[in-house]
Motif scaffolding. Structure first.
Motif, PDB file in Angstrom:
ATOM      1  N   ASP A 477     -49.916 -18.359   7.823  1.00 31.15           N
ATOM      2  CA  ASP A 477     -48.925 -19.239   9.345  1.00 31.15           C
ATOM      3  C   ASP A 477     -48.114 -20.878   8.906  1.00 31.15           C
ATOM      4  O   ASP A 477     -48.078 -21.180   9.633  1.00 31.15           O
ATOM      5  CB  ASP A 477     -50.452 -20.155   9.939  1.00 31.15           C
ATOM      6  N   ARG A 478     -48.211 -21.865   7.523  1.00 33.93           N
ATOM      7  CA  ARG A 478     -48.007 -21.590   7.198  1.00 33.93           C
ATOM      8  C   ARG A 478     -47.574 -22.010   5.420  1.00 33.93           C
ATOM      9  O   ARG A 478     -48.696 -21.025   5.200  1.00 33.93           O
ATOM     10  CB  ARG A 478     -49.032 -23.346   6.695  1.00 33.93           C
ATOM     11  N   ILE A 479     -46.861 -22.153   4.711  1.00 36.10           N
ATOM     12  CA  ILE A 479     -46.390 -22.390   3.478  1.00 36.10           C
ATOM     13  C   ILE A 479     -45.713 -23.548   2.931  1.00 36.10           C
ATOM     14  O   ILE A 479     -45.289 -24.247   3.343  1.00 36.10           O
ATOM     15  CB  ILE A 479     -45.114 -21.563   3.048  1.00 36.10           C
ATOM     16  N   TYR A 480     -46.467 -23.498   2.174  1.00 36.13           N
ATOM     17  CA  TYR A 480     -46.561 -25.052   1.190  1.00 36.13           C
ATOM     18  C   TYR A 480     -45.729 -24.511  -0.309  1.00 36.13           C
ATOM     19  O   TYR A 480     -45.535 -23.375  -0.738  1.00 36.13           O
ATOM     20  CB  TYR A 480     -47.330 -25.461   0.600  1.00 36.13           C
ATOM     21  N   ALA A 481     -44.487 -25.404  -0.359  1.00 33.83           N
ATOM     22  CA  ALA A 481     -43.131 -24.859  -1.502  1.00 33.83           C
ATOM     23  C   ALA A 481     -43.771 -26.172  -2.802  1.00 33.83           C
ATOM     24  O   ALA A 481     -44.369 -27.163  -2.782  1.00 33.83           O
ATOM     25  CB  ALA A 481     -42.536 -25.148  -1.177  1.00 33.83           C
ATOM     26  N   LEU A 482     -43.811 -25.103  -4.015  1.00 35.80           N
ATOM     27  CA  LEU A 482     -44.187 -26.323  -5.054  1.00 35.80           C
ATOM     28  C   LEU A 482     -42.471 -25.922  -5.954  1.00 35.80           C
ATOM     29  O   LEU A 482     -42.005 -25.030  -6.364  1.00 35.80           O
ATOM     30  CB  LEU A 482     -45.184 -25.616  -6.048  1.00 35.80           C
ATOM     31  N   SER A 483     -42.493 -27.383  -7.096  1.00 41.59           N
ATOM     32  CA  SER A 483     -41.983 -27.131  -7.661  1.00 41.59           C
ATOM     33  C   SER A 483     -41.497 -27.797  -9.124  1.00 41.59           C
ATOM     34  O   SER A 483     -42.515 -28.973  -8.625  1.00 41.59           O
ATOM     35  CB  SER A 483     -40.372 -27.843  -7.261  1.00 41.59           C
ATOM     36  N   ARG A 486     -45.067 -30.022  -8.159  1.00 43.35           N
ATOM     37  CA  ARG A 486     -45.570 -30.974  -7.289  1.00 43.35           C
ATOM     38  C   ARG A 486     -44.960 -30.163  -5.530  1.00 43.35           C
ATOM     39  O   ARG A 486     -44.325 -29.274  -5.802  1.00 43.35           O
ATOM     40  CB  ARG A 486     -44.187 -32.067  -7.210  1.00 43.35           C
ATOM     41  N   ILE A 487     -45.714 -30.611  -4.577  1.00 44.30           N
ATOM     42  CA  ILE A 487     -45.595 -30.052  -3.774  1.00 44.30           C
ATOM     43  C   ILE A 487     -44.085 -30.690  -2.925  1.00 44.30           C
ATOM     44  O   ILE A 487     -44.156 -32.359  -3.043  1.00 44.30           O
ATOM     45  CB  ILE A 487     -46.545 -30.241  -2.495  1.00 44.30           C
ATOM     46  N   THR A 488     -43.485 -29.698  -2.700  1.00 45.40           N
ATOM     47  CA  THR A 488     -41.863 -30.076  -2.299  1.00 45.40           C
ATOM     48  C   THR A 488     -41.711 -30.397  -0.714  1.00 45.40           C
ATOM     49  O   THR A 488     -40.384 -30.705  -0.351  1.00 45.40           O
ATOM     50  CB  THR A 488     -40.909 -29.506  -2.944  1.00 45.40           C
ATOM     51  N   GLY A 489     -42.024 -29.580  -0.163  1.00 46.52           N
ATOM     52  CA  GLY A 489     -42.261 -29.366   1.885  1.00 46.52           C
ATOM     53  C   GLY A 489     -43.421 -28.681   2.173  1.00 46.52           C
ATOM     54  O   GLY A 489     -44.260 -27.406   1.191  1.00 46.52           O
ATOM     55  N   GLU A 490     -43.627 -28.367   3.522  1.00 46.31           N
ATOM     56  CA  GLU A 490     -44.306 -27.793   3.734  1.00 46.31           C
ATOM     57  C   GLU A 490     -43.589 -27.283   5.483  1.00 46.31           C
ATOM     58  O   GLU A 490     -42.797 -27.993   5.819  1.00 46.31           O
ATOM     59  CB  GLU A 490     -45.800 -28.147   4.417  1.00 46.31           C
ATOM     60  N   LEU A 491     -43.746 -25.842   5.333  1.00 44.48           N
ATOM     61  CA  LEU A 491     -43.116 -25.247   6.753  1.00 44.48           C
ATOM     62  C   LEU A 491     -43.677 -24.367   7.392  1.00 44.48           C
ATOM     63  O   LEU A 491     -44.979 -23.804   6.955  1.00 44.48           O
ATOM     64  CB  LEU A 491     -41.570 -24.397   6.202  1.00 44.48           C
ATOM     65  N   SER A 492     -44.238 -24.483   8.904  1.00 44.49           N
ATOM     66  CA  SER A 492     -44.738 -23.330   9.299  1.00 44.49           C
ATOM     67  C   SER A 492     -44.270 -21.752   9.746  1.00 44.49           C
ATOM     68  O   SER A 492     -42.988 -22.112   9.058  1.00 44.49           O
ATOM     69  CB  SER A 492     -45.139 -23.940  11.263  1.00 44.49           C
ATOM     70  N   ARG A 493     -44.570 -21.156  10.801  1.00 36.43           N
ATOM     71  CA  ARG A 493     -44.333 -19.738  11.132  1.00 36.43           C
ATOM     72  C   ARG A 493     -42.783 -19.814  11.620  1.00 36.43           C
ATOM     73  O   ARG A 493     -41.772 -19.275  11.035  1.00 36.43           O
ATOM     74  CB  ARG A 493     -45.282 -19.133  11.033  1.00 36.43           C
ATOM     75  N   ALA A 494     -42.683 -20.359  12.374  1.00 34.86           N
ATOM     76  CA  ALA A 494     -41.662 -20.592  12.930  1.00 34.86           C
ATOM     77  C   ALA A 494     -40.594 -21.482  12.125  1.00 34.86           C
ATOM     78  O   ALA A 494     -39.305 -20.945  12.675  1.00 34.86           O
ATOM     79  CB  ALA A 494     -42.386 -21.721  14.508  1.00 34.86           C
ATOM     80  N   GLU A 495     -40.635 -22.519  11.015  1.00 35.36           N
ATOM     81  CA  GLU A 495     -39.427 -22.668  10.407  1.00 35.36           C
ATOM     82  C   GLU A 495     -39.639 -22.004   9.208  1.00 35.36           C
ATOM     83  O   GLU A 495     -38.234 -22.338   8.976  1.00 35.36           O
ATOM     84  CB  GLU A 495     -40.461 -24.666  10.313  1.00 35.36           C
ATOM     85  N   ALA A 496     -39.922 -21.242   8.271  1.00 34.62           N
ATOM     86  CA  ALA A 496     -39.645 -20.852   7.314  1.00 34.62           C
ATOM     87  C   ALA A 496     -39.148 -19.614   7.260  1.00 34.62           C
ATOM     88  O   ALA A 496     -39.010 -18.859   8.636  1.00 34.62           O
ATOM     89  CB  ALA A 496     -41.377 -19.655   6.579  1.00 34.62           C
ATOM     90  N   THR A 497     -38.166 -19.437   6.635  1.00 39.46           N
ATOM     91  CA  THR A 497     -36.729 -19.018   6.114  1.00 39.46           C
ATOM     92  C   THR A 497     -37.058 -18.834   4.522  1.00 39.46           C
ATOM     93  O   THR A 497     -36.838 -19.207   4.083  1.00 39.46           O
ATOM     94  CB  THR A 497     -35.472 -19.156   6.852  1.00 39.46           C
TER      95      THR A 497
END
Length: 511
Positions: A477-483, A486-497
């Motif tokens: 449903d949501r995805i956090y990105a880690l780099s 560090r957490i670099t962003g959070e995207l909803s299902r609709a936003e994520a590609t």
């Protein structure tokens, strides 16, 4: 037409209570890369163990013809004597020995009973160069990463004058760069006239590298496809493996508004045990809500597993700081016991090392994390333990003769279901699933996705860590990105590609 090097006819193999192979046919042409696909338990590894002599002649029915002659291998030495070498998924290097010692173990270069180390190291260096390794042959094998260990195994095969190289899931534990290098090496071996048989769940790699592909299902040969003429696609392979078309690789899930926040990880920082000055997780903050599947994406080394393990009883790291809140109240997760008591479960990415006792039966593995609830007066109620294991076996559709079956006899997908059952038995509110479908075929993946969806439907909060971006996009449903921790962003299902996630995963972070 290219000359046939190998023909296996009518191969049938049974174990107590199960027939693993039924009248299997396999034909491999000289100088080709031949892919073998099938779900876990389809019989792929068993077929290759028969070919390599691990299962000796007389323990199966059928015929093997290699290089135009009938063969009856009674052990690995017999098959290696004619140039057939197998590299198993579980690498067989001795970590304490040097690369050179591993290369010639059992085939030592000796004069008058004394090993000639100068000759041994020079020969090892020659084989290492052929596979693209520049390591000193005196380096201990245990000091190498998994990717380089895989190359040492191939160099070892080359030292045995290999003509047919069998690789069982060669890229299962490799990152993208190491996988690409290995596939390039296999292409080079093909050009040198070495025939390869590759077993893999990574269908994109099979379609990219194989000349022909044989599909097994339920211990039988479904078909053999010529990649050049049969329009072989991942979808075609999947349909053959599971016996049906998979229009969608992910089970349908009704969109449900997530409930209240269950878990919040706040300003979480973890330092490396090997280098306490280095932060592997750096002030990470993320949250999970009831009925929600949340993803955690990141490249190798980004700190995904380190974050998960440190939250689960500080199983990794030193100098850990930050807060974990459950329903708005800070909780103690300093030990595994306290994490479990607070309703957190963690399914490790390495099920064989951390998730299961492979020599124990299914029953004992299912009950392992929740034995306290089965105890009566300090003794485990074995009848109730049996009933619990049976319930989860039925609920998760674990394919095992019964719950008394040794766990090591199960396929990878069914072993993973046992791990899930173990933690579901603790009735957690939060499940952290680290690479839950690694080494699992597409059919078992679908079943595991269904289990994840059912957990969310029960109101559980689920965190999924995966190296496969399509998996996160299809499940979460949501995805956090880690780099770099560090957490670099959070995207909803609709936003994520995939593109947006990769941008966040490769984002440079300041100090």
């Amino acid at each position: 037409m290219t000359e046939e090097l190998l023909r296996m006819r009518g191969i049938t193999k049974s174990f107590p209570g199960v027939t693993a192979l039924r009248e299997v046919e396999l034909s491999v042409r000289r100088g080709e890369i031949h892919g073998v696909c099938g779900e876990n338990g389809a019989g792929k590894s068993t077929l290759m163990k028969i070919l390599s002599g691990v299962h000796p002649h007389g323990s199966y029915d059928g015929e093997i013809e290699f290089d135009g002659r009938p063969r009856a291998f009674t052990g690995i030495r017999d098959s290696e004597a004619v140039g057939i070498v197998i590299i198993h998924q579980e690498l067989a290097l001795v970590p304490q020995l040097s690369i050179a010692e591993n290369l010639f173990l059992g085939n030592e270069k000796a004069r008058r009973g004394v090993i000639d180390w100068n000759r041994t190291n020079h020969a090892a260096q020659r084989h290492l160069r052929r596979v693209g390794l520049r390591e000193n042959p005196t380096t201990a094998a245990g000091e190498l990463g998994v990717g380089k260990q895989q190359l040492v195994e191939i160099a070892k095969a080359l030292s045995k004058q290999v003509r047919l190289l069998i690789l069982d899931e060669p890229t299962a534990a490799l990152n993208d760069d190491d996988s690409a290098h290995l596939l390039g090496l296999l292409r080079g071996l093909r050009e040198d006239g070495i025939t390869c048989v590759v077993i893999s769940h990574k269908l994109n790699e099979i379609t990219a590298i194989a000349d022909t592909v044989t599909i097994l299902r339920d211990g039988r040969t479904v078909e053999t496809l010529d990649v050049a003429v049969d329009a072989v696609t991942e979808e075609r392979l999947i349909a053959g493996m599971v016996g049906r078309d998979l229009e969608h690789r992910f089970p349908p899930r009704d969109p449900v508004a997530p409930g209240e926040e269950v878990l919040r990880i706040e300003d979480w920082t973890v330092h490396s045990p090997a280098n306490p000055d280095r932060r592997v997780v750096d002030r990470a903050t993320l949250s999970l809500r009831e009925g929600e599947v949340v993803g955690l994406a990141g490249l190798m080394g980004a700190g995904r597993t380190e974050l998960a393990m440190s939250v689960f009883g500080r199983s990794f790291g030193v100098n850990v700081s930050g807060r974990v809140l459950k329903h708005g109240r800070e909780i103690d997760v300093r030990t595994v016991r306290s994490a479990i008591r607070n309703g957190i479960a963690y399914v490790s990415e390495d099920r064989k090392r951390y998730g299961l006792n492979l020599v124990a039966d299914v029953k004992r593995n299912v009950s392992a994390a929740g034995l306290g609830s089965l105890a009566r007066g300090g003794w485990v109620d074995e009848h109730e333990e049996f009933r619990v294991a049976q319930r989860f076996r039925d609920r998760l559709r674990i394919k095992a003769p019964d719950v008394l079956a040794p766990t090591h006899t199960l396929s990878g997908g069914n072993q993973q279901k046992v791990v899930l059952a173990k933690w579901m038995f603790t009735e957690p509110e939060v499940l952290i699933l680290d690479e839950p479908t690694r080494g699992v075929d597409v059919g078992a993946k679908y079943e595991i996705y269904t289990i994840v969806n059912s957990l969310a439907a029960q109101g559980k909060a689920v965190l999924v860590i995966s190296s496969e971006l399509p998996e996160l996009l299809g499940l979460c449903d949501r995805i956090y990105a880690l780099s770099a921790g560090r957490i670099t962003g959070e995207l909803s299902r609709a936003e994520a590609t995939q593109e947006r996630l990769m941008h966040l995963m490769t984002q440079e972070v300041g100090s």
